[in-house]
Design a protein around this motif. Structure first.
Motif: not given
Ligand code: ZN
Length: 161
Positions: A4-5, A8
């Motif tokens: 997922s962002r 990250n």
């Protein structure tokens, strides 16, 4: 599975602490020092702390360890500098809950960047890597409390618990 962002972002922050550790080095004027080992991974940390008045005014670490232990030590020193020993002990307790997935979400912000190590709960073998520096600080603070005086460098292995 794609990250997922948020994962990250967490990964990027952790990598930044690993490649550019904050407060890395030796603190000649420290009044608390310890060397703590994590035999399961081979991480070794020397933690140096200066407590002046009722504040931790400086903290530095050296040694060698995996990316998780290095990032965690870097994050730990950042968040405890300027705190009282009591506040630092509270943060240590919160971090130990965080890596077990037991810290209430509204307390995560107290830990600064270190809150981004919450993902380690999915990798039980790495939890000791993450907690090594925090347990080193805990030992220094406890010994300073007990003795009320300077403690010298001691070598210890992180026991199973
Ligand atoms: Zn490690």
């Amino acid at each position: 599975m794609a990250l997922s962002r948020l994962e990250n972002l967490y990964r990027a922050v952790i990598l930044d602490h690993t490649s550019h550790p904050r407060n890395f080095g030796v603190l000649e004027e420290a009044n608390g020092r310890i060397e703590l080992n994590n035999p399961t991974c081979g991480d070794v940390i020397q933690l140096h702390v200066l407590v002046e008045g009722d504040r931790i005014t400086k903290a530095r670490f050296s040694g060698h360890g995996c990316s998780i232990s290095t990032a965690s030590a870097s994050m730990m020193t950042e968040v405890v500098i300027g705190k009282t020993p009591k506040e630092a002990q509270q943060l240590i307790g919160e971090f130990l809950l965080l890596v077990q997935g037991k810290l209430p979400a509204d307390q995560e912000a107290d830990l600064g960047d270190a809150s981004m190590l919450s993902g380690v709960q999915k990798f039980p073998a790495r939890i000791k890597c993450a907690t090594l520096s925090w347990k080193a600080l805990e030992r220094i603070l406890l010994k300073q409390q007990e003795s009320g005086m300077e403690i010298s460098l001691e070598k210890e292995d992180l026991a199973d618990d």
